[in-house]
Each structure stands twice: as C-alpha cells, then as structure tokens.
Design a protein around this motif. Structure first.
Motif, PDB file in Angstrom:
ATOM      1  N   SER A  64      10.211  -9.702   3.287  1.00 50.06           N
ATOM      2  CA  SER A  64       9.249  -9.809   2.362  1.00 50.06           C
ATOM      3  C   SER A  64       7.724 -10.125   2.701  1.00 50.06           C
ATOM      4  CB  SER A  64       9.681 -10.677   1.309  1.00 50.06           C
ATOM      5  OG  SER A  64       8.598 -10.639   0.278  1.00 50.06           O
ATOM      6  N   TYR A  65       6.883  -9.287   2.496  1.00 48.07           N
ATOM      7  CA  TYR A  65       5.502  -9.666   2.992  1.00 48.07           C
ATOM      8  C   TYR A  65       4.872 -10.344   1.908  1.00 48.07           C
ATOM      9  CZ  TYR A  65       5.826  -6.125   6.613  1.00 48.07           C
ATOM     10  OH  TYR A  65       6.426  -5.114   7.787  1.00 48.07           O
ATOM     11  N   ALA A  66       5.385 -10.294   0.587  1.00 51.98           N
ATOM     12  CA  ALA A  66       4.424 -11.022  -0.374  1.00 51.98           C
ATOM     13  C   ALA A  66       5.711 -11.574  -1.438  1.00 51.98           C
ATOM     14  CB  ALA A  66       3.644 -10.186  -1.126  1.00 51.98           C
ATOM     15  N   PRO A  67       6.078 -12.482  -1.106  1.00 52.10           N
ATOM     16  CA  PRO A  67       7.156 -13.418  -1.752  1.00 52.10           C
ATOM     17  C   PRO A  67       6.782 -13.707  -3.274  1.00 52.10           C
ATOM     18  CG  PRO A  67       7.469 -14.255   0.131  1.00 52.10           C
ATOM     19  CD  PRO A  67       6.121 -13.463   0.228  1.00 52.10           C
ATOM     20  N   ARG A  69       5.704 -11.581  -5.553  1.00 47.48           N
ATOM     21  CA  ARG A  69       4.674 -10.530  -6.016  1.00 47.48           C
ATOM     22  C   ARG A  69       5.334  -9.260  -5.520  1.00 47.48           C
ATOM     23  NH1 ARG A  69      -1.318 -12.308  -4.090  1.00 47.48           N
ATOM     24  NH2 ARG A  69      -1.762 -10.970  -5.784  1.00 47.48           N
ATOM     25  N   PRO A  70       6.126  -8.617  -6.362  1.00 50.12           N
ATOM     26  CA  PRO A  70       6.808  -7.326  -6.046  1.00 50.12           C
ATOM     27  C   PRO A  70       6.013  -6.143  -5.853  1.00 50.12           C
ATOM     28  CG  PRO A  70       7.311  -7.983  -8.395  1.00 50.12           C
ATOM     29  CD  PRO A  70       6.511  -9.159  -7.642  1.00 50.12           C
ATOM     30  N   ASP A  73       4.094  -6.600  -2.574  1.00 50.84           N
ATOM     31  CA  ASP A  73       5.214  -6.548  -1.657  1.00 50.84           C
ATOM     32  C   ASP A  73       5.532  -5.127  -1.270  1.00 50.84           C
ATOM     33  OD1 ASP A  73       7.145  -7.288   0.439  1.00 50.84           O
ATOM     34  OD2 ASP A  73       8.337  -8.522  -0.862  1.00 50.84           O
ATOM     35  N   TRP A  76       2.690  -3.207   0.809  1.00 53.25           N
ATOM     36  CA  TRP A  76       2.916  -3.697   2.244  1.00 53.25           C
ATOM     37  C   TRP A  76       4.013  -3.053   2.898  1.00 53.25           C
ATOM     38  CZ3 TRP A  76      -0.882  -5.149   5.041  1.00 53.25           C
ATOM     39  CH2 TRP A  76      -1.649  -6.254   4.645  1.00 53.25           C
ATOM     40  N   GLN A  77       5.175  -3.001   2.204  1.00 50.42           N
ATOM     41  CA  GLN A  77       6.454  -2.395   2.844  1.00 50.42           C
ATOM     42  C   GLN A  77       6.005  -0.850   3.141  1.00 50.42           C
ATOM     43  OE1 GLN A  77       9.093  -3.733   3.720  1.00 50.42           O
ATOM     44  NE2 GLN A  77       8.786  -5.677   2.572  1.00 50.42           N
ATOM     45  N   LEU A 151      15.104  -8.918   1.362  1.00 51.54           N
ATOM     46  CA  LEU A 151      13.999  -8.662   0.334  1.00 51.54           C
ATOM     47  C   LEU A 151      14.764  -8.961  -1.056  1.00 51.54           C
ATOM     48  CD1 LEU A 151      13.587  -4.623   1.247  1.00 51.54           C
ATOM     49  CD2 LEU A 151      12.102  -6.633   1.775  1.00 51.54           C
TER      50      LEU A 151
END
Length: 265
Positions: A64-67, A69-70, A73, A76-77, A151
């Motif tokens: 995850s790039y932004a735990p 904060r789906p 995230d 960013w994915q 994820l």
C-alpha cells in the motif's frame, strides 16, 4: 518543378554506429531494470547485515502507498503501474525509429492464441518448480520471506494485482529479452554471452529477495532466452510471466494465513 520525395521514396535510414547503440542500451537499462538491479543489490546488502536470519525478514512485492486512504492508494497504484511501463514506450520509440517496431521482437497481437497457449504451458512448468525452489531456499536460509502483496481488502485489490502482474511481465520480457538480445546481437555478442547477460540481469533485480531469488530467476532467464530464440517472439513469455505473477499475487491474497505451507511476513 522540384518536389520533395515521399517517405516511401527516401533511402533507408542508415544503421546507427555501435557506440550509439551501446549508449542507447545503457540509458534504457539505467532508466529501468539495470537501476533496479543496483537497488536490489543495495537492499540485499542491507538485509544480510541486519540482525536476524534472512527468512525472518520480509520482501513485499505489492504494498500500500496510502494506508487507510483507499482512493488515494488506488491513484498511486495506477500511477506506479503506468510509469513503470515508460521504458517500454521508450523501447517502442527506438525500435520504431529504426523501422523495426515492436513486431520485430514479437510483441504484438498477430498471434494471440498461440502466444497465450505457449505461455500457459511455460507458466505451468515454471510456476510449480519456482515455488518449490523458493520454499527450499527459504528453509535453507538463503531467501527472505517473499510477501507477494499486502494491499488492504478493498474492491480494487484483485484488479490491481492482475495489472501489476501484467506490468511486470511486459516490462521485463520486452526489455530483458526482446530489446536486450536484439541490441547484443547487433553488437556482435555471441548467443551464449547474450544469454548469460540477460539471465544475470534478470537475477540481479530479484536479489532483494535473497540468493534464492537471484539464482531462481537466473534459471528462469535462461529458459526464457532459449524459448525466445526458438520462437522469435516475446509474446508467449509475456503471457507466461503474467500468469505466473497473477497466480502468485492473487493466490497469496486468497491463501495467506489459511494454509500452513505458505510462509507469511
């Protein structure tokens, strides 16, 4: 009256000198998997100098790039997947400039069914062998615990994992097999030397997983180069790689913590 010649009437573009091809190849690798190889080496040095056994350390592939904060995230994915393919676009541009195109390395949609069928057979053969090798290397203390994904359980998890698998496959097979071998052949490398270079490069950017990841992926690289030489296409290799990674990512997401034989981070 003088008229400009049409493109079809113009002389063929002269071949680039070897020095230019070497520089071009180094730039492509520096922007992609060559840099990943150096990064993996530094990461591996950090792992072996850290207290504790390698198998007690984890290497996460898709995280995850932004735990918590789906939506951020997800953004960013998708950004990460898209930008990781920029070197492939560069290779397409370079091959197109020399009037060869991606078809010259067999990355096109002219033979989708044969490519997929061959890829499925290769994936079936390599996938199980690779898993067994990883489990053995980890037990012997030569490998970190590979965590294919970490994820959050959100609606886009599986699609992102599949897209990540496809991105890995396209990036690696186009550059490490199709493009690299084409350039090394043009520079006069022997088939054996080119095979070794491709296999070592593939192993190098997996070194962050440990010695097992390095050796296992080198072996996979040898097989993939031999198949490319036989078929003249990276299409089946992209299909095989995408299937292997999809099974690894999605399989881990579904089985982690539910079966005893699968190590978790």
């Amino acid at each position: 009256m003088h008229t400009q010649p049409r493109p079809a009437d113009q002389a063929a573009e002269p071949e680039l000198p070897d020095r230019t091809l070497r520089s071009e190849m180094l730039i492509v690798l520096a922007l992609s998997l060559g840099a990943s190889g150096v990064s993996a080496l530094i990461d591996f040095i950090g792992s072996v100098t850290r207290p504790g056994a390698l198998k007690d350390q984890a290497a996460t592939l898709v995280g995850s790039y932004a735990p918590h904060r789906p939506w951020l995230d997800l953004a960013w994915q998708l950004f990460s997947i898209a930008t990781a393919l920029a070197p492939v676009a560069l290779v397409a541009h370079l091959l197109g400039r020399e009037r060869a195109g991606m078809r010259s390395i067999g990355f096109d949609l002219t033979r989708p069914r044969p490519d997929l069928a061959r890829g499925a057979l290769v994936a079936a053969g390599i996938g199980g062998t690779g898993l067994a090798f990883y489990l053995g290397a980890r037990s012997a203390g030569f490998n970190l615990t590979v965590v294919p994904e970490s994820l959050p359980d959100v609606w886009w998890k599986i699609p992102v994992l599949v897209l990540s698998a496809v991105q890995n496959a396209v990036l690696e097979e186009v550059i490490v097999v199709g493009y690299l071998l084409r350039r090394l052949d043009r520079l006069g490398w022997t088939p054996m030397a080119a095979l070794a270079a491709s296999a070592v490069l593939r192993g190098s950017y997996h070194l962050y997983q440990g010695i097992g990841g390095f050796v296992g992926n080198m072996a996979m690289g040898v097989v993939f180069v031999l198949l490319y030489r036989r078929w003249g296409r990276v299409g089946p290799l992209v299909a095989a790689h995408a299937l292997i990674d999809t099974v690894a990512f999605v399989g881990y997401a579904l089985l982690a913590g539910k079966v005893g034989w699968l190590p978790t981070g």
